[in-house]
Motif scaffolding. Structure first.
Motif, mmCIF file in Angstrom:
data_model
loop_
_atom_site.group_PDB
_atom_site.id
_atom_site.type_symbol
_atom_site.label_atom_id
_atom_site.label_comp_id
_atom_site.label_asym_id
_atom_site.label_seq_id
_atom_site.Cartn_x
_atom_site.Cartn_y
_atom_site.Cartn_z
ATOM 1 N N VAL A 126 0.782 -1.058 -0.015
ATOM 2 C CA VAL A 126 0.007 -0.009 0.123
ATOM 3 C C VAL A 126 0.932 1.408 -0.004
ATOM 4 C CG1 VAL A 126 -1.759 1.390 1.346
ATOM 5 C CG2 VAL A 126 -1.892 -1.120 1.154
ATOM 6 N N PRO A 127 0.810 2.270 -1.073
ATOM 7 C CA PRO A 127 1.425 3.550 -0.928
ATOM 8 C C PRO A 127 1.475 4.140 0.425
ATOM 9 C CG PRO A 127 -0.156 3.418 -2.826
ATOM 10 C CD PRO A 127 -0.436 2.279 -1.930
ATOM 11 N N GLY A 128 2.506 4.510 0.917
ATOM 12 C CA GLY A 128 2.943 5.276 2.113
ATOM 13 C C GLY A 128 2.824 4.492 3.479
ATOM 14 N N HIS A 129 2.337 3.212 3.316
ATOM 15 C CA HIS A 129 2.237 2.447 4.540
ATOM 16 C C HIS A 129 3.696 1.588 4.960
ATOM 17 C CE1 HIS A 129 0.194 -0.135 7.625
ATOM 18 N NE2 HIS A 129 0.832 -1.211 7.021
ATOM 19 N N ARG A 175 9.291 -3.504 -5.210
ATOM 20 C CA ARG A 175 7.713 -3.244 -5.011
ATOM 21 C C ARG A 175 6.995 -2.012 -4.168
ATOM 22 N NH1 ARG A 175 4.784 -8.135 -2.596
ATOM 23 N NH2 ARG A 175 3.051 -7.161 -3.789
ATOM 24 N N ARG A 176 7.808 -1.539 -3.276
ATOM 25 C CA ARG A 176 7.476 -0.161 -2.682
ATOM 26 C C ARG A 176 7.949 0.923 -3.596
ATOM 27 N NH1 ARG A 176 7.229 -4.239 0.069
ATOM 28 N NH2 ARG A 176 6.330 -4.597 2.028
ATOM 29 N N ARG A 177 9.017 0.791 -4.408
ATOM 30 C CA ARG A 177 9.460 1.732 -5.299
ATOM 31 C C ARG A 177 8.365 2.066 -6.279
ATOM 32 N NH1 ARG A 177 15.363 1.906 -6.643
ATOM 33 N NH2 ARG A 177 15.044 -0.054 -6.036
ATOM 34 N N VAL A 227 5.127 1.510 -6.281
ATOM 35 C CA VAL A 227 3.840 1.744 -5.590
ATOM 36 C C VAL A 227 4.032 3.282 -4.853
ATOM 37 C CG1 VAL A 227 2.566 -0.213 -5.328
ATOM 38 C CG2 VAL A 227 3.899 0.903 -3.324
ATOM 39 N N ASN A 228 5.370 3.828 -4.604
ATOM 40 C CA ASN A 228 5.387 5.093 -3.797
ATOM 41 C C ASN A 228 6.097 5.959 -4.776
ATOM 42 O OD1 ASN A 228 4.493 4.717 -1.224
ATOM 43 N ND2 ASN A 228 5.853 3.011 -1.025
ATOM 44 N N GLY A 229 6.575 5.559 -5.878
ATOM 45 C CA GLY A 229 7.243 6.577 -7.104
ATOM 46 C C GLY A 229 8.384 7.670 -6.144
ATOM 47 N N ASP A 272 9.582 7.645 -2.431
ATOM 48 C CA ASP A 272 10.438 6.506 -2.016
ATOM 49 C C ASP A 272 11.051 5.940 -3.111
ATOM 50 O OD1 ASP A 272 11.525 4.621 -0.371
ATOM 51 O OD2 ASP A 272 9.699 3.370 -0.216
#
Length: 174
Positions: free
Chosen positions: A127-130, A152-154, A156-158, A161
């Motif tokens: 989840v973005p920002g989580h 995966r975090r990169r 969704v967070n662009g 992050d």
């Protein structure tokens, strides 16, 4: 960051270590975590879910914990699976729903030369920002970990992050 929403949600997965028996390390350590979680929260409740093809055990502990002068909700979902790389859609459906809100994810089990970690890294909802703390306790977790979780975090967070590490901390062993 774990308490940012005034609640703590933990997902803990234990794999079978030696044999598919109730005295295996996976089962015994999962039960120790359930008992510890019950002892650390007030108003503890344990829900025992029915096993499925991939999920040998799934218990959910819920309760309250006072942190920083505030009473907060705690939820700990504990699983036992045979091998994480062999779980099916029955596990994925439950795991996906839990990881959307999970603050901490723990894996304890074999890694099969990294295959287990690779599979686990691709599972769940990001989840973005989580923020999430991920604890990996498998054979040579540090040496076998790739960058799937951070990628995966990169994704969704662009730009929020760029390294994929602002909303993720990982703890492994060598």
């Amino acid at each position: 960051l774990l308490w940012a929403d005034d609640r703590l949600e933990v997902v803990a997965i234990f794999g079978i270590i030696e044999a598919l028996k109730r005295d295996d390390y996976g089962f015994s350590e999962a039960q120790k975590l359930v008992q510890s979680a019950k002892g650390l929260v007030s108003d503890a409740r344990v829900e025992k879910h029915r096993p499925t093809e991939s999920i040998l055990l799934h218990d959910t502990v819920t309760g309250k914990k006072t942190v920083g002068d505030r009473v907060r909700d705690v939820k700990v979902d504990v699983f036992v699976v045979d091998r994480i790389e062999r779980v099916g859609a029955d596990f994925d459906e439950v795991y996906d729903a839990l990881t959307e809100k999970a603050d901490m994810i723990m894996y304890n089990g074999h890694t099969d030369s990294g295959e287990g970690l690779d599979v686990l890294s691709r599972k769940g909802i990001v989840v973005p920002g989580h923020y999430q703390l991920v604890l990996l306790n498998g054979c040579q977790s540090f040496a076998l970990m790739d960058d799937t979780m951070t990628e995966r975090r990169r994704a969704v967070n662009g730009d929020a992050d760029p390294n994929g590490t602002k909303f993720l901390d990982g703890v492994t062993h060598a």
